[in-house]
Scaffold this active site. Structure first.
Site, PDB file in Angstrom:
ATOM      1  N   LYS A  97       0.842  -1.188   0.000  1.00 36.87           N
ATOM      2  CA  LYS A  97       0.000   0.000   0.000  1.00 36.87           C
ATOM      3  C   LYS A  97       0.886   1.250   0.000  1.00 36.87           C
ATOM      4  O   LYS A  97       0.583   2.246  -0.636  1.00 36.87           O
ATOM      5  CB  LYS A  97      -0.826  -0.051   1.293  1.00 36.87           C
ATOM      6  CG  LYS A  97      -2.150   0.611   1.199  1.00 36.87           C
ATOM      7  CD  LYS A  97      -3.051   0.174   2.319  1.00 36.87           C
ATOM      8  CE  LYS A  97      -2.519   0.592   3.673  1.00 36.87           C
ATOM      9  NZ  LYS A  97      -3.457   0.361   4.773  1.00 36.87           N
ATOM     10  N   ARG A  98       1.967   1.145   0.733  1.00 43.74           N
ATOM     11  CA  ARG A  98       2.876   2.291   0.836  1.00 43.74           C
ATOM     12  C   ARG A  98       3.501   2.647  -0.534  1.00 43.74           C
ATOM     13  O   ARG A  98       3.697   3.805  -0.843  1.00 43.74           O
ATOM     14  CB  ARG A  98       3.981   2.007   1.858  1.00 43.74           C
ATOM     15  CG  ARG A  98       3.925   2.997   3.014  1.00 43.74           C
ATOM     16  CD  ARG A  98       4.806   2.594   4.149  1.00 43.74           C
ATOM     17  NE  ARG A  98       4.309   1.380   4.812  1.00 43.74           N
ATOM     18  CZ  ARG A  98       5.050   0.308   5.061  1.00 43.74           C
ATOM     19  NH1 ARG A  98       6.310   0.259   4.724  1.00 43.74           N
ATOM     20  NH2 ARG A  98       4.524  -0.738   5.686  1.00 43.74           N
TER      21      ARG A  98
END
Ligand code: GLU
Length: 512
Positions: A267-268
């Site tokens: 997600k990062r």
């Protein structure tokens, strides 16, 4: 293959803890393609046994994502089916008897160790040979469980309500093997596996027990899941062996990871590099953290699933654009790669562009309308919108591009790129446009040929190259240096609007 004669039944078994990462969607997709290719069933099972991780709205979000992708389960908590309930929290009572069966056969045991005792064990048994001790065959006999306590003590503790868990007894020094459809022969040394908890103190099964019992009861024949579950395989294999027999075990395929710029796509990475990693927008209700989705970024579901299918699979040909129907026909697990597949956002956009081009304008109408409405552009005439979509769609990579590429058909541009016109502007050009407006006014037939011929004849008369006039004309009508053929634009927006926009531009140029 042990499942050759059974109807193919596959499952996607997410824990509804929020968000659906593109790796998760690819797992669904491969399950689905395989099931449909073999005329089988695709089951959605909600693995919600960890009540501490319950997230409001997460289950509905999964339905919405699958629905957007065009993947409809045959059985699920929502769709029903003969093997329900399909939510593990509603099957709680069912797992207990299997845990008890394992205990009575000596394959599992009660463990009464408290949190503090477990932590102490991790400190006390830490050594150079065993830097991270775990509850396993080496340590089991030093702990508080039904192997170390007498049966009277165990009965007394249970009847007094002392909290306990049930753990699997993993044998010492055995090789546990299975044949994975992607990784082929896979073996584990049982001594590296810990005695996993099967039943928790709240009576809920853990994932390990529930997944095996449910795959059995739901007659699952094939299970495709992410490679991160490979390390759980030895526990599951033993449970299959002890409870149901290995001949009933589904064929497994552990899918390779999807890689980002630095290892497993996270997600990062999405936030850092500016691309979506979830199928649809998701806001975590616990901390309001927002993660962007492909849908809202402007992807078509056809493009999204097409791109995902090729992240780890190929058909063996040069073909890259596949409809769902074609993917079902051509999918084969033999052609899923063993190594991780690198996600490339530019390539994802390429797929979307191709799918926007392939789709008929009519199919794009409702999505484009949403894009325009979200920017307060009012569309009154569907036929007109359809014509405009057909004109500009080849220039759009994302659905959201339709705003910039078509807004000027619906309203005057907010601003004009006069900086591009001004350096080469002169009185001749000004007179040209003034006269052009007069000639356009008197055109009886408003069509592309007339608009263009009038322009070219007047340019010839005034001895100006038409090429030098077309860019200013485009900027007057559109606002910038883009869009389809300029005379087509004039034709579509109509005579009055064309003349009006030229006049507005002339005034602005004069006033600068
Ligand atoms: N509940 C697991 C998950 O969240 C399922 C893994 C499996 O397919 O066995 O992904």
């Amino acid at each position: 293959m042990q499942n050759i004669n059974r109807k193919v039944r596959v499952r996607f078994a997410p824990s509804p803890t929020g968000g659906l990462h593109l790796g998760g969607v690819r797992t669904v997709l491969y399950n689905y393609l395989f099931a449909k290719k073999h005329g089988g069933d695709f089951i959605l099972r909600i693995e919600d046994t960890d009540q501490t991780r319950f997230v409001e709205g997460a289950e509905q979000y999964i339905y919405d994502c699958l629905n957007w992708c065009g993947i409809e389960p045959d059985e699920s908590p929502k769709h029903g089916g003969t093997f329900g309930p399909y939510r593990q929290s509603e099957r709680k009572e069912l797992y207990k008897k299997y845990a008890e069966e394992l205990i009575s056969k000596g394959y599992a045991y009660y463990a009464f160790d408290t949190q503090e005792e477990l932590e102490k064990m991790r400190v006390d048994f830490k050594s150079d040979e065993n830097p991270s001790p775990q509850y396993d065959s080496k340590i089991r006999m030093s702990m508080k469980n039904s192997f170390t306590l007498s049966s009277e003590e165990v009965t007394a503790m249970i009847s007094k309500g002392v909290p306990y868990v049930v753990r699997i007894k993993i044998p010492f020094n055995e090789t546990i093997s299975f044949n994975d459809l992607i990784h082929h022969d896979v073996s584990f040394d049982s001594s590296t596996v810990d005695d996993k908890v099967l039943l928790k103190a709240d009576g809920m099964p853990t994932y390990h027990l529930a997944v095996v019992v449910d795959d059995y009861l739901m007659k699952i024949t094939h299970a495709f899941r992410g490679e991160e579950w490979l390390s759980s395989a030895p526990v599951h294999i033993l449970l299959w062996k002890y409870l149901f027999g290995l001949d009933k075990m589904p064929q497994w395929a552990h899918l390779p990871l999807i890689l980002g710029p630095n290892g497993k796509l996270s997600k990062r990475d999405g936030a850092k590099y500016g691309f979506p990693v979830y199928a649809m927008n998701w806001t975590d209700p616990r901390n309001h953290e927002f993660t962007e989705g492909f849908k809202e970024r402007g992807f078509l579901p056809e493009a999204f699933v097409n791109m995902l299918a090729l992240l780890g699979w190929n058909s063996g040909s040069e073909q890259e654009i596949f409809s769902m129907k074609e993917m079902i026909a051509q999918f084969s697990i033999d052609r899923v790669h063993k190594s991780g597949a690198k996600f490339d956002y530019e390539k994802a956009k390429w797929f979307n562009h191709e799918w926007i081009k392939i789709n008929a304008a009519e199919n794009l109408m409702s999505e484009v309308k949403k894009v325009l409405h979200s920017k307060s552009v009012v569309v009154e005439d569907d036929e007109f919108l359809k014509t405009i979509i057909a004109l500009v769609k080849d220039r759009c990579t994302l659905l959201t591009d339709f705003y910039e590429q078509s807004v000027y058909f619906f309203k005057n541009p907010d601003s004009l790129d006069l900086d591009t016109i001004k350096p080469k502007w002169n009185d001749e050009k000004k007179h040209f446009f003034e006269e052009y407006c007069i000639q356009l006014e008197s055109l009886t037939n408003w069509n592309v040929t007339e608009i263009e011929n009038t322009f070219k004849n007047l340019a010839a008369e005034k001895n100006i190259k038409p090429g030098e006039l077309q860019l200013p004309m485009r900027i007057m009508l559109v606002g910038g240096k883009y869009g389809p053929a300029v005379f087509e634009i004039a034709y579509q927006i109509g005579k009055d609007v064309t003349i009006n926009r030229i006049n507005i531009a002339l005034t602005q140029i004069n006033n600068q």
